[in-house]
Design an enzyme around this catalytic site. Structure first.
Site, PDB file in Angstrom:
ATOM      1  N   HIS A 106       0.492  -1.153   0.174  1.00 44.41           N
ATOM      2  CA  HIS A 106      -0.091  -0.243  -0.046  1.00 44.41           C
ATOM      3  C   HIS A 106       0.748   0.983   0.123  1.00 44.41           C
ATOM      4  O   HIS A 106       0.774   2.217  -0.549  1.00 44.41           O
ATOM      5  CB  HIS A 106      -0.760   0.182   1.037  1.00 44.41           C
ATOM      6  CG  HIS A 106      -2.124   1.105   1.588  1.00 44.41           C
ATOM      7  ND1 HIS A 106      -3.081   1.514   0.944  1.00 44.41           N
ATOM      8  CD2 HIS A 106      -1.193   2.498   2.303  1.00 44.41           C
ATOM      9  CE1 HIS A 106      -3.149   2.721   1.185  1.00 44.41           C
ATOM     10  NE2 HIS A 106      -2.284   3.216   2.305  1.00 44.41           N
ATOM     11  N   GLU A 107       2.015   1.624   0.747  1.00 41.02           N
ATOM     12  CA  GLU A 107       3.004   2.505   0.615  1.00 41.02           C
ATOM     13  C   GLU A 107       3.522   3.044  -0.345  1.00 41.02           C
ATOM     14  O   GLU A 107       3.806   3.556  -0.600  1.00 41.02           O
ATOM     15  CB  GLU A 107       3.388   2.547   2.090  1.00 41.02           C
ATOM     16  CG  GLU A 107       3.236   2.451   3.642  1.00 41.02           C
ATOM     17  CD  GLU A 107       1.734   3.214   3.168  1.00 41.02           C
ATOM     18  OE1 GLU A 107       1.886   4.498   3.267  1.00 41.02           O
ATOM     19  OE2 GLU A 107       1.051   3.380   4.689  1.00 41.02           O
ATOM     20  N   HIS A 110       1.477   4.463  -3.305  1.00 37.19           N
ATOM     21  CA  HIS A 110       1.643   6.177  -2.983  1.00 37.19           C
ATOM     22  C   HIS A 110       3.240   6.494  -3.576  1.00 37.19           C
ATOM     23  O   HIS A 110       3.041   7.215  -3.693  1.00 37.19           O
ATOM     24  CB  HIS A 110       1.825   6.251  -1.016  1.00 37.19           C
ATOM     25  CG  HIS A 110       0.311   6.517  -0.651  1.00 37.19           C
ATOM     26  ND1 HIS A 110      -0.268   7.064  -1.500  1.00 37.19           N
ATOM     27  CD2 HIS A 110       0.426   5.513   0.635  1.00 37.19           C
ATOM     28  CE1 HIS A 110      -1.343   6.790  -0.218  1.00 37.19           C
ATOM     29  NE2 HIS A 110      -0.901   5.958   0.724  1.00 37.19           N
TER      30      HIS A 110
END
Length: 236
Positions: A106-107, A110
């Site tokens: 998920h990071e 980004h």
């Protein structure tokens, strides 16, 4: 002194909005923590750690200017576009669980957004300083307006300043959901997780996304309370 002014008693019914916001945020936080703990026991079949998964994802996306580091704390994972650093908490960096890999991915989502100039991410970054200033000044402005014989202009400016925090929360929602979508897609394409593991990672990321929805809802309820208490009131 000011009749029904700022000094409402303990029976102020609008305070229920604050309580509702706290309950919603608390439930969302408890849900994400319990979901992460549950799937933190689910080890990935390939045995890669969160750090290894992050490094693989970044390389696979052609992102070579982002570093990966381990930081203290629990679920303190984040991506900083300013210094191009992806930070993974201790619970994520060294763990081989499906939950940890999902959070790391998920990071990375980004970082991919940053590399591709994802517009909502740019909008959120631009709004941050304005929203912080608005949140800091909103209550002093409202109180000053009340003290100055219910100066409605100052009060309205204060309410508007607080609304910037809600705008930030709303812009955050597509950023977070899109990062999770990208993460799951990359994990599937790279065969890092099988279908059962992907389903588990999806549940972890969905639970995490709910915390942002809860934060936006809590902020909206706070804004609604300010409007009910101070919007368009005249001095008694």
């Amino acid at each position: 002194m000011y009749g029904h002014g700022m000094f409402y008693n303990a029976l102020d019914p609008t305070f229920l909005l604050v309580i509702a916001g706290l309950v919603i945020s608390g439930l969302a936080s408890a849900y994400v923590n319990s979901t992460f703990r549950k799937y933190d026991e689910f080890r990935s079949s390939k045995g890669v750690t969160g750090t290894q998964a992050a490094e693989y994802i970044l390389r696979s996306q052609g992102i070579n200017d982002v570093g990966v580091q381990q930081i203290a704390g629990d679920l303190t994972d984040n991506y900083n576009s300013g210094n191009k650093m992806l930070s993974l908490s201790e619970a994520t960096a060294q763990s081989t669980s499906v939950a940890a890999i999902g959070v790391a991915a998920h990071e990375c989502g980004h970082a991919v957004q940053d590399a591709k100039n994802y517009i909502p991410l740019r909008m959120r970054a631009a709004i941050v300083p304005v929203a912080n200033i608005g949140s800091t000044l909103s209550f002093p402005l409202i109180m000053l307006g009340v003290i100055m014989s219910w100066n409605q202009t100052l009060i309205n400016i204060g309410i508007l300043a607080f609304s910037l925090a809600l705008i930030f929360q709303l812009v955050t929602l597509p950023v977070e959901f899109d990062a999770s979508r990208r993460a799951l897609s990359i994990l599937r394409e790279g065969n890092m997780l099988d279908e059962d593991e992907l389903a588990a990672a999806r549940k972890v990321l969905f639970a995490a996304a709910l915390t942002y929805v809860a934060a936006a809802l809590a902020t909206f309820l706070q804004l609604l309370r300010l409007i009910l208490l101070f919007g368009n009131r005249s001095r008694d």
